[in-house]
Design a protein around this motif. Structure first.
Motif: not given
Length: 326
Positions: A281-304
């Motif tokens: 299972v992988k998470a996908f998001y845009r290259e060069g993403e700068h939104s703190s909302l998106v990046l925080d969510f990806v980090e939380l998803a990885i941890e969980e």
């Protein structure tokens, strides 16, 4: 300006408090290391440094497991307050000069029942109380195009192939999974520790419908064909809970990814099945993403997701041990 902090505060690192908070929650060095995305020796080293700064043990380690000492209890309460204040400060900084809410659009296949998504969303809402979540039903292949078209911000899926270079999509591995057969406790396979694809030839199978994830469905049928097995598919479902109910009522056995069966009725058990391609299972998001909302969510998803992976490994080990004692 002279730094007025005490020598202890100067030596304290935020990651030590983060590792402490995770270990205080998990009370298991192996699981805590998985959740923190570090090795167990590295985690132990940082905890030891923190204990040296405090001047006394924070955890008791013995044959019964890991427990907090009175000093550890006191520090845990204080650390929770510190992180709470940090979250408030970060929200204030993000909202400074803005009068707008946040919207996060997620692409996933709801059938897959990804167990790390709900806790990650709950933690995200603690960071962004006004966030609005929009879910879009789509598999990994469709997510790549949707990210490029700004239709979603984050995607979760099991890619059968990889995105092309022109997709400009970043991916993060979240958890690995094998295939399992969900069966009733009175089934002839209920006491088996593992099965092979060839043993499914006589089974009445309930499977996810092709519309849920066409590439994955086709890859499963291809594995059956290469094994010389003609699967007896009696029902295709678009809802995992419906499939579990049908298994419970005796229609057949349900084939699916292990994480889909993270929570099943007491009357059912699942057994790993060898012979299928492993799932990541992988998470996908845009290259060069700068939104703190998106990046925080990806980090939380990885941890969980790492917490889910660690718990699943522990559960599988306990099941194997219990079956060996029967």
């Amino acid at each position: 300006m002279e730094d007025s902090r005490s020598p202890h505060m100067k030596a304290l690192e935020l990651r030590q408090l983060r590792y402490f908070a995770i270990l205080a929650r998990e009370l298991h060095f192996g699981r805590a290391a998985d959740v923190a995305c570090v090795t167990q020796p590295a985690l132990s080293q940082q905890i030891a440094k923190l204990e040296a700064l405090v001047g006394m043990p924070l955890f008791t380690r013995d044959a019964r497991g890991v427990t907090l000492t009175p000093a550890g209890d006191a520090l845990r309460d204080g650390v929770e307050q510190v992180f709470g204040q940090l979250d408030l400060a970060l929200r204030a900084a993000r909202g400074a000069g803005k009068d707008q809410g946040f919207t996060l659009s997620i692409g996933l296949v709801e059938y897959t029942n990804l167990p790390f998504v709900p806790p990650a969303l709950i933690r995200l809402q603690a960071l962004y109380p006004d966030v609005a979540i929009v879910r879009r039903e789509m598999n990994a292949r469709r997510q790549w195009a949707a990210l490029g078209a700004d239709e979603i911000d984050v995607g979760f899926g099991v890619p059968v192939e990889q995105p092309g270079r022109d997709a400009q999509v970043r991916s993060e591995e979240l958890l690995d999974s094998g295939w399992c057969l969900l069966i009733r406790r009175d089934h002839r396979f209920a006491r088996r520790t593992r099965l092979h694809i060839n043993e499914l030839a006589a089974e009445r199978l309930i499977v996810p419908a092709r519309s849920v994830n066409e590439p994955l469905y086709d890859s499963v049928l291809a594995r059956f064909a290469s094994a010389g097995v003609q699967p007896n598919i009696v029902y295709e479902t678009t809802q995992s809970q419906v499939g579990m109910t049908l298994v419970d009522q005796g229609l057949g056995s349900m084939l699916g990814a292990a994480y889909v069966f993270a929570s099943v009725p007491e009357s059912l058990v699942y057994c790993p099945v060898d012979g299928f391609d492993p799932l990541t299972v992988k998470a996908f998001y845009r290259e060069g993403e700068h939104s703190s909302l998106v990046l925080d969510f990806v980090e939380l998803a990885i941890e969980e997701a790492r917490r889910v992976q660690a718990a699943a490994s522990a559960c599988a080990a306990r099941r194997a041990t219990n079956l060996s004692l029967l």
